[in-house]
Design a protein around this motif. Structure first.
Motif, mmCIF file in Angstrom:
data_model
loop_
_atom_site.group_PDB
_atom_site.id
_atom_site.type_symbol
_atom_site.label_atom_id
_atom_site.label_comp_id
_atom_site.label_asym_id
_atom_site.label_seq_id
_atom_site.Cartn_x
_atom_site.Cartn_y
_atom_site.Cartn_z
ATOM 1 N N SER A 60 9.868 -7.357 57.461
ATOM 2 C CA SER A 60 10.981 -6.552 57.592
ATOM 3 C C SER A 60 12.729 -8.118 58.444
ATOM 4 N N LYS A 62 13.321 -8.711 60.562
ATOM 5 C CA LYS A 62 13.117 -9.515 61.521
ATOM 6 C C LYS A 62 12.262 -10.131 61.452
ATOM 7 N N TYR A 66 4.527 -6.261 57.198
ATOM 8 C CA TYR A 66 4.192 -5.023 57.782
ATOM 9 C C TYR A 66 3.176 -4.696 56.258
ATOM 10 N N TYR A 68 2.868 -0.576 53.327
ATOM 11 C CA TYR A 68 3.096 0.642 53.809
ATOM 12 C C TYR A 68 2.158 1.081 52.714
ATOM 13 N N ASP A 180 1.094 0.459 61.030
ATOM 14 C CA ASP A 180 2.299 0.566 60.283
ATOM 15 C C ASP A 180 2.155 1.182 59.513
#
Length: 194
Positions: A60, A62, A66, A68, A180
């Motif tokens: 991310s 940040k 994560y 998906y 997530d």
């Protein structure tokens, strides 16, 4: 027109004796948790899952990892190098996983010069697209606890791992993985799955 057998692309290449396939397709095995590729790596081969499962994700803005998508035997992934430098993804093995790795240039040549492979590949892409749309529809349609339960139940299926053993896919997922995939939190996942 020749058709891809239900067994898959590799069997087609073998049956049709496609020139160069033995040099352009390799077999590898990943250990549980092994990262196959990830940022900043932009170029990959194309991979086919033979046994096991992988999770795809990214980092991310940040700086947090994560996921998906979860992929299982028969599914393909990797960077087709069609997005330029916009591609960014990581791939980790959920469990011991056997893969076929297809040289990118060879794979792209097959998909653009062999109508049977092109038709097969389009069906694979559309299948992945549909899978992603289904996850997004779930996130939109259900309340957070419902989507966690729905995703957990969707992943309640047996897959083959190396050694010809079976394992239940949802047992491989961490609370963070489920959070997530459902746009929720680890705490809510833990409370819901109890």
């Amino acid at each position: 027109m020749r058709t891809i057998p239900s067994a898959g692309l590799y069997e087609y290449l073998t049956e049709q004796k496609i020139p160069g396939y033995k040099d352009k397709v390799k077999h590898i095995t990943l250990k549980k948790g092994h990262q196959l590729y990830g940022p900043p790596q932009r170029h990959t081969d194309i991979y086919e899952i033979i046994t096991g499962a992988v999770k795809l994700g990214d980092i991310s803005p940040k700086g947090e990892e994560y996921i998906y998508e979860i992929l299982v035997p028969g599914e393909f992934f990797g960077n087709l190098a069609l997005l330029g430098d916009d591609f960014s993804e990581l791939c980790k093995a959920l469990c011991a996983t056997q893969l076929r790795t297809y040289d990118l240039a060879f794979f792209k040549h097959l998909t653009t010069h062999d109508p049977s492979v092109a038709e097969w590949f389009i069906s694979k892409v559309v299948s992945r697209w549909n899978k992603t749309e289904s996850v997004l529809a779930c996130i939109r349609a259900f309340e957070p606890r419902e989507r966690i339960q729905y995703m957990y139940n969707t992943m309640d299926k047996r897959i083959i791992i190396p050694g010809n053993r079976e394992i239940t896919l949802n047992k491989l997922l961490t609370n963070k993985d489920l959070a997530d995939l459902t746009a929720t939190t680890r705490q809510l996942v833990a409370d819901t799955i109890k």
